[in-house]
Design an enzyme around this catalytic site. Structure first.
Site: not given
Ligand code: XMP
Length: 514
Positions: A59, A86-87, A173, A175, A231, A370
């Site tokens: 943390g 860590c923390y 860490h 992980e 998703d 993901k």
């Molecule tokens: P960032 O831009 O935060 O994105 O590095 C990480 C991953 O998340 C997706 N992304 C979103 N997915 N709602 C979603 O369902 C959102 O508002 C959103 N914003 C970013 C992005 O495409 C990347 O794969």
């Protein structure tokens, strides 16, 4: 049958869920719980699982900060093995009246440790190991009932254990992939120290999600927000399995979708017997975004408008529940946890308005990364064009247009996105990449088209590799492919005079530009 489980106590560390996920990779069930969980609450959890170990996460704290989160020290006396990272390591030392000194600056990066006693969590490791450290405080002394297992040049107690009770601390860490034998350390804890059985399967996630959804919705009806990304697609298939005809998937075309997306979604889901409707709401979104340039405000407006559209659709069919495909990184980056920081508001999490007309919001994928979602998709037998889809943010192309969103800019970024997608897929690199897309920047620049001066938009091409989107690297795409993308964009979109390639990793940048 009750599963053996390890609980991860959440102190707001960036890698908290990664710990849980690494444990699942060892086929042992793991759940994240608040850091101040009590022995009584652990007793309650024991009714549905066998709690065999506790991990105190890292943390961003110093044990000396006034509001630094603490744990209930009675958990150390439950005779359940405890591992502080860590923390968590510093906190155990602090509770034991050891000497923990606040650091003047945070130490960050690869460290070489010397393993003095390769026992317990460190069993089977070499004398020298490479680990990933990121800490401010350092443990300097421990009372006599603890022993030191490893040290570094700057860190005299980098690992310790209690001499009689199964309590361990690691300053680093395990992980994180940069800790070369991190998986071995975790497996030592899980199997050698906690004596867990590896009897958890990813399929259990599917059963759990279906069971939970049925339990909450009962005889009622639910809608689900379907964006066509992996998703929400997986969440839709899961919800359809749980609720059948009592589920309506709603695809809101807010006008910031990719080329041909609505048609693809309608075709694919109808073919698989899922109730799906497409709601065309382009004008109402564009109107609300008029003049808005702040990215967080954009996300919040889109999030709240989405919910309004859902509420209207739900009312029409008498649905009282909303299901969403939110996954773990969306939540962590939206700062949903008590002790972590907001990076950006993912529209399906932090963008939700405070007041909503649903009885409950169900997020069956909320604890997954993901690639775990893709695994679930494969196990469920989802069509490969869905499993292989790129992630797509809920607010869509609106967060790939820097500054004010207009119809013209949306059209440009959609066409540029199609060119990037076509060329990457033709090049055969698609399967190795996490995402590839175009961003319309706010910068205009001078060009020459034909014989005349042109002054037009700059398109940025973003192509990244990643495992679970928490970190990402820009992809080293061959110049010929980038050249084809650039040439096609400037030829096919006369309003664009310049194409640039984004060569920033995450961190420090995020994947999306807004
Ligand atoms: P960032 O831009 O935060 O994105 O590095 C990480 C991953 O998340 C997706 N992304 C979103 N997915 N709602 C979603 O369902 C959102 O508002 C959103 N914003 C970013 C992005 O495409 C990347 O794969």
């Amino acid at each position: 049958m009750k599963l053996d489980a390890i609980l991860v106590l959440d102190f707001g560390g960036q890698y908290c869920n990664l710990i849980a996920r690494r444990i699942r990779e060892h086929k042992v069930y793991s759940e994240i719980v608040p850091c101040d969980i009590t022995p009584e609450e652990i007793g309650e959890l024991n009714k549905r699982m066998n709690v065999k170990g506790l991990i105190l996460s890292g943390g961003p704290w110093s044990v000396y900060e006034k509001d630094a989160p603490k744990f209930d020290s009675r958990i150390l006396k439950m005779n359940i093995p405890v591992l502080g990272l860590c923390y968590g390591h510093q906190l155990i030392a602090h509770f034991a009246d050891g000497k923990v000194e606040p650091g003047t600056k945070r130490e960050y990066g690869i460290a070489n440790i010397v393993v003095d006693k390769p026992v317990g969590v460190l069993k089977g490791l070499s004398r020298r190991e490479k680990v990933w450290m990121s800490h401010g405080d350092t443990v300097y002394e421990l009372p006599g009932d603890y022993e030191v297992l490893a040290f570094t040049e700057t860190c005299p107690i980098a690992a310790f254990r209690h001499k009689e009770n199964p309590i361990y601390g690691l300053q680093w860490h395990p992980e994180v992939v940069h800790t070369e034998n991190g998986m071995k350390m975790l497996s030592n804890f899980i199997f050698e120290v906690c004596r867990c059985q590896a009897n958890w399967k990813p399929e259990s996630l599917i059963d759990k999600a279906i069971h939970e959804t049925r339990e909450i919705v009962g005889d009622g009806k639910s809608i689900i927000g379907l964006s066509g990304g992996i998703d929400s697609s997986v969440a839709t298939f899961l919800a359809a399995k749980a609720l059948g005809e009592r589920l309506l998937a709603i695809y809101v075309d807010h006008g910031f979708m990719r080329f041909g997306e609505a048609e693809f979604v309608e075709r694919t889901f109808q073919k698989h017997g899922v109730n799906v409707v497409i709601i065309r709401a382009q004008e109402r979104f564009l109107k609300r975004l008029n003049g808005v340039i702040d990215p967080e405000e954009k996300r919040k407006i889109i999030g709240s408008e989405f919910i309004r559209v859902f509420e209207e659709a739900a009312k029409k069919i008498g649905a009282e529940y909303l299901i969403q495909g939110t996954i773990y990184p969306d939540r962590i980056e939206s700062g949903f946890r008590k002790h972590s920081d907001t990076i950006k508001t993912h529209h399906n999490v932090g963008g939700l308005p405070a007041k909503m007309e649903f009885k409950a919001i169900i997020e069956p994928l909320r604890d997954l990364y993901k690639d775990e979602v893709r695994e679930v998709a494969k196990i469920m037998g989802l069509p490969s064009e869905l499993v292989r889809r790129q992630p797509f943010p809920g607010p869509g192309l609106a967060v790939r247009i820097i500054g004010e969103v207009t119809q013209e800019k949306t059209m440009l970024v959609r066409k540029a996105d199609k060119i990037v997608t076509d060329e990457i897929e033709k090049s055969g690199f698609g399967d190795r990449l996490w995402q590839y897309f175009a961003v319309l920047t706010e910068t205009k620049s001078t060009g020459v088209k034909g014989d005349s001066r042109a002054y037009g938009y700059t398109v940025a091409v973003r192509i990244v590799e990643s495992k679970e989107a928490m970190t990402a690297g820009f992809a080293k795409i061959p110049y010929e492919v980038l050249e084809r993308i650039s040439t096609r964009i400037t030829n096919e979109l006369p309003q664009v005079t310049r194409v640039v390639y984004d060569i920033t990793h995450k961190p420090p940048a995020t994947i999306e530009w807004e």
